[in-house]
Design a protein around this motif. Structure first.
Motif, PDB file in Angstrom:
ATOM      1  N   CYS A 266      15.874 -15.696  10.810  1.00  0.00           N
ATOM      2  CA  CYS A 266      15.853 -14.391  11.477  1.00  0.00           C
ATOM      3  C   CYS A 266      14.848 -14.364  12.626  1.00  0.00           C
ATOM      4  O   CYS A 266      15.142 -13.863  13.720  1.00  0.00           O
ATOM      5  N   ILE A 287      10.812  -8.301  11.177  1.00  0.00           N
ATOM      6  CA  ILE A 287      12.243  -8.581  11.333  1.00  0.00           C
ATOM      7  C   ILE A 287      13.051  -7.282  11.291  1.00  0.00           C
ATOM      8  O   ILE A 287      13.950  -7.056  12.114  1.00  0.00           O
ATOM      9  N   ASP A 311      21.191  -9.871   9.077  1.00  0.00           N
ATOM     10  CA  ASP A 311      19.770 -10.194   9.244  1.00  0.00           C
ATOM     11  C   ASP A 311      18.890  -9.233   8.443  1.00  0.00           C
ATOM     12  O   ASP A 311      17.898  -9.652   7.829  1.00  0.00           O
TER      13      ASP A 311
END
Length: 422
Positions: A266, A287, A311
């Protein structure tokens, strides 16, 4: 998935009226909700007088409970009823995006939103203003997120003491009033036979994995190896899904390798740098923020949610894998509640939701008030107020953990996590 891609974040402000929360309390709606949805059917409140004394003294009160179950915010409604007050509470934005009814009910019970994927100034200002006015006590969970490890405390977030100190400074300047913090310990205890419950839940998990269910057994020495096998099977499935094959060896390094793979993939896609001091939780938060910011920066015609959702789910999985502490199931330390919590975490992983079929009682223990200083925290060191709050909560949880029934076994069960999660 905690990152919402259906629509951009919009702050949900606190509801200041008293009609709805009064009706909710008088009709005992929280009791019904907790019994039906969470199977929390009894409570014991200790030292509520400490909380009541702070209110009677005119102090602005910040409640800071540990956060181990999704029931926690609703459970604190019992404490509010005990001292005849309503509460405000900060809640993650994704909780307001389940159903319209739940969003309506959350706000009427005193919740307002926080955008965990960014710097939510509106939420922070709302929390500070609540403490300045002293209109109602405010509840903040200093751990930020929850997992089913009732006997352990995750690292506390500095934002809690920033809010408290800022409000204390402004309140003192406004009218000379004080802000105090009451640490609150929450401990859930099993009502009934946890061995019988664990056997049935493990049989269902074994069927979900297409295994022949093990022979019925209520012996701890039989239940723990089965729990370990199910945990290993889940990890292997996730390794195959994300890496392409299951690895061999002990679970801890395999788990750590999978977390690193998920996060690195990611971070590479969003060109994120990783400071050497960052733990898993910091990397996950970064993230999530990148997923949300990047997605909503795209023109509407180019917004394809699937890759961004993957993700976000990968980041959630990395944090989830970190939530199986080794020391939870060491010989001599295993209790019935730790077995129930571990099985429910695996149920969340496989089914998407834990089966709240084990009746629980919650103990709500209020600690002595901590005066919040109006000065800023010292630069370059951990806030002493945060250290004091951490110590108080840990001390309470150690004492409360001893109230669970021992789950006797000589068989060690070493699950998925390190003993010192980041």
């Amino acid at each position: 998935m905690t990152v919402i891609l259906d629509r951009p974040y919009e702050f949900v402000p606190p509801y200041h009226g008293n009609l709805w929360p009064t009706m909710i309390q008088k009709l005992r709606l929280i009791d019904r909700h907790l019994a039906r949805r969470e199977n929390v059917i009894d409570c014991e409140i200790r030292h509520a007088d400490r909380f009541a004394e702070s209110i009677a003294a005119g102090h602005s009160v910040l409640l800071t409970p540990n956060h181990c179950r999704y029931a926690d915010p609703i459970v604190l409604g019992w404490l509010g009823r005990e001292v005849n007050t309503h509460l405000f509470a900060m809640a993650s934005w994704h909780l307001f995006n389940t159903t319209s009814f739940e969003a309506f009910a959350l706000r009427r019970m005193g919740a307002f939103s926080i955008f965990r994927e960014g710097n939510d100034r509106q939420a922070i200002e709302a929390a500070i203003n609540i403490l300045i006015s002293g209109e109602r006590p405010l509840m903040l969970f200093p751990e930020g997120t929850t997992n089913r490890t009732n006997d352990l405390l995750k690292p506390l977030l500095e934002g809690v003491t920033f809010i408290a100190r800022t409000a204390a400074k402004k309140r003192a300047k406004l009218n000379g009033g004080r802000v105090v913090v009451h640490p609150v310990g929450l401990k859930y205890l099993c009502i009934g036979d946890a061995c019988a419950w664990a056997d049935e839940q493990l049989r269902q998990l074994e069927r979900a994995l297409s295994w022949q269910p093990s022979p019925k057994s209520l012996a701890p020495n039989d239940l723990l190896p089965r729990l370990l096998r199910v945990s290993e099977a889940y990890l292997a499935l996730k390794e195959i899904e994300h890496v392409g094959k299951a690895s061999a060896g002990d679970l801890r390094p395999r788990r750590d390798a999978l977390i690193e793979h998920l996060l690195t993939q990611c971070e590479s896609r969003y060109d994120l740098s990783v400071p050497s001091t960052d733990g898993v939780r910091d990397r996950v938060r970064r993230i999530r923020s990148a997923v949300s910011t990047t997605y909503f920066a795209l023109p509407a015609s180019e917004q394809t949610p699937e890759p961004y959702a993957r993700d976000a789910e990968a980041a959630d999985l990395a944090q989830f894998l970190l939530s199986f502490p080794d020391e939870y199931l060491l010989p001599g330390q295993i209790t019935d509640t730790r077995i129930v919590e571990t099985i429910q975490r695996i149920q969340e992983a496989i089914y998407g939701k834990a089966k709240e079929t084990m009746p629980m009682k919650v103990v709500i223990e209020v600690d002595e008030a901590i005066d919040v200083p109006a000065e800023r925290a010292p630069r370059g060191e951990t806030d002493p107020l945060l250290c004091q709050l951490d110590e108080r909560l840990r001390t309470m949880l150690v004492g409360l953990s001893n109230e669970a029934r021992p789950f006797e076994s000589n068989t060690p069960a070493n699950l998925l996590s390190t003993s010192n999660p980041s």
